[in-house]
Write an enzyme that holds these catalytic residues in place. Structure first.
Site, short mmCIF file in Angstrom:
data_model
loop_
_atom_site.label_atom_id
_atom_site.label_comp_id
_atom_site.label_asym_id
_atom_site.label_seq_id
_atom_site.Cartn_x
_atom_site.Cartn_y
_atom_site.Cartn_z
N LYS A 81 0.30 -21.98 -38.89
CA LYS A 81 -0.54 -22.74 -39.80
C LYS A 81 -1.63 -21.85 -40.37
O LYS A 81 -1.83 -20.72 -39.94
CB LYS A 81 -1.14 -23.94 -39.06
N TYR B 124 -31.22 -9.51 -48.11
CA TYR B 124 -31.89 -10.75 -48.50
C TYR B 124 -32.87 -11.24 -47.44
O TYR B 124 -32.63 -11.11 -46.23
CB TYR B 124 -30.85 -11.85 -48.74
#
Length: 353
Positions: free
Chosen positions: A33, A240
């Protein structure tokens, strides 16, 4: 110049499949999956078919359709864990998919062969034991399955409790094979193997107990190029929000990878990379396209050199732990932006068996 490279070793995938199958001693039906845990479901399934896999598990209907298209006329059984969701019946039949029944409503709506999923303690999807007992007369039950909540922790008593509960329900369906264990459960012992196991994370390089395991080979290697080298004086911040301030003079490499490539934003402040024979720390917040790494003292650091973010020197479980996440999340969030390279023998898509 390649700036971000994802290398996927299909021979290592095959070795892991053999280890998991042989440890269980029963059929191993790969769980592929989420696009094969980020590796590429079609490529993985084709190679695993070549290694003897004849059944596969996916989560979504669309994943099953994609896998059926990749396998072509190969007579694989593909189980869809979501089951026959409303409106999906025609597509399930068209793609020759086998749904996993999770509720009595799904059982009533489906008119073909199916697996049934018993909730033995996970409390997610699944039938209760009492609900499962009402389906004992159905001749089209082709697999009885459940899922262990704590297989990554071998000593957890929940494993034995779920085993006991599953045995009781499995006895109601003597004609159908049974499946309980995924990767971690395979290493709990043969009592957990039943007729089929469903290996997932350990196929793709993750340890069965959420840590590196010498029996499991590295499948995924993620590397990023150094874009620029910078000298950052003590007292200067990086990235940042000034989330990191250098306490000493640093030599910093700016790498061409970020959270858009699958490197978790949560990797700050503990994230690691491997370069020039040692682990190096990430410094500053992870940006969308870039990471800053402390390469102080590295003699070969220069633009164009590749830095390992994930691979043989930095196993996926260790990289995930350093980033504050799990191997499952780290692999499945890998972006398609990286230049992908498959190594090892690849199966021919045009082959019919």
């Amino acid at each position: 110049m390649t700036v971000t490279r994802l290398t996927l070793d299909l021979d290592a995938l095959a070795r892991n499949y053999a280890v998991l199958r042989d440890t269980a001693g029963v059929e191993a039906a790969p769980a592929i999956k989420a696009d094969g845990y980020g590796v590429g479901a079609s490529e993985a399934a084709l190679r695993l078919w070549d290694e003897g896999a004849r059944s596969f598990h996916v989560a979504r209907l669309t994943e099953g359709e994609t896998l059926r298209a990749a396998l072509g006329e190969r007579p694989a059984t593909i189980y869809v864990l979501d089951g026959p969701t409303p409106g999906s019946q025609n597509r399930l039949h068209a793609a020759r998919l086998t749904p996993v029944i999770n509720s009595l409503d799904q059982a009533a709506a489906w008119d073909g062969a199916a697996a049934i999923h018993i909730d033995t303690g996970m409390n997610r999807l699944g039938l209760t034991a009492a609900e499962a007992a009402t389906l004992t007369g159905r001749p089209d039950v082709v697999l009885v399955m459940s899922h262990l909540a704590c297989a990554g922790k071998p000593a957890d008593p929940m494993n034995a409790l779920q085993l006991e509960r599953f045995r009781a329900v499995r006895a109601l369906f003597p004609q159908a094979p049974a499946s309980l264990a995924s990767s971690g459960g395979i290493f709990l012992g043969r009592d957990y193997a039943f007729d089929q196991v469903r290996p997932g994370i350990s196929l793709f390089g993750g340890g069965p107990h959420d840590r590196p395991d010498a029996r499991i080979s590295t499948v995924v290697t993620l590397e990023a190029a150094i874009l620029q080298m910078r000298q950052v004086p003590a007292g200067e911040s990086i990235g940042y929000a000034r989330a990191f301030t250098a306490e000493r003079d640093l030599t910093v490499g700016i790498l061409a990878a970020g959270y858009a490539d699958g490197v978790p934003w949560s990797a700050h402040p503990g994230g690691l990379v491997w370069f020039e024979g040692a682990l190096r720390r990430m410094v500053g917040r992870i940006s969308m396209d870039m990471i800053a790494v402390d390469l102080t003292g590295c003699k070969t650091a220069k633009p164009g050199e590749m830095v390992e973010l994930l691979g043989a020197n930095l196993p996926v479980d260790d990289a995930a732990k350093a980033a504050g996440t799990t191997a499952y999340e780290l692999l499945t969030r890998l972006s398609t932006r990286a230049e992908r390279h498959y190594v090892g023998r690849r199966q021919q898509r045009s082959a019919n068996e």
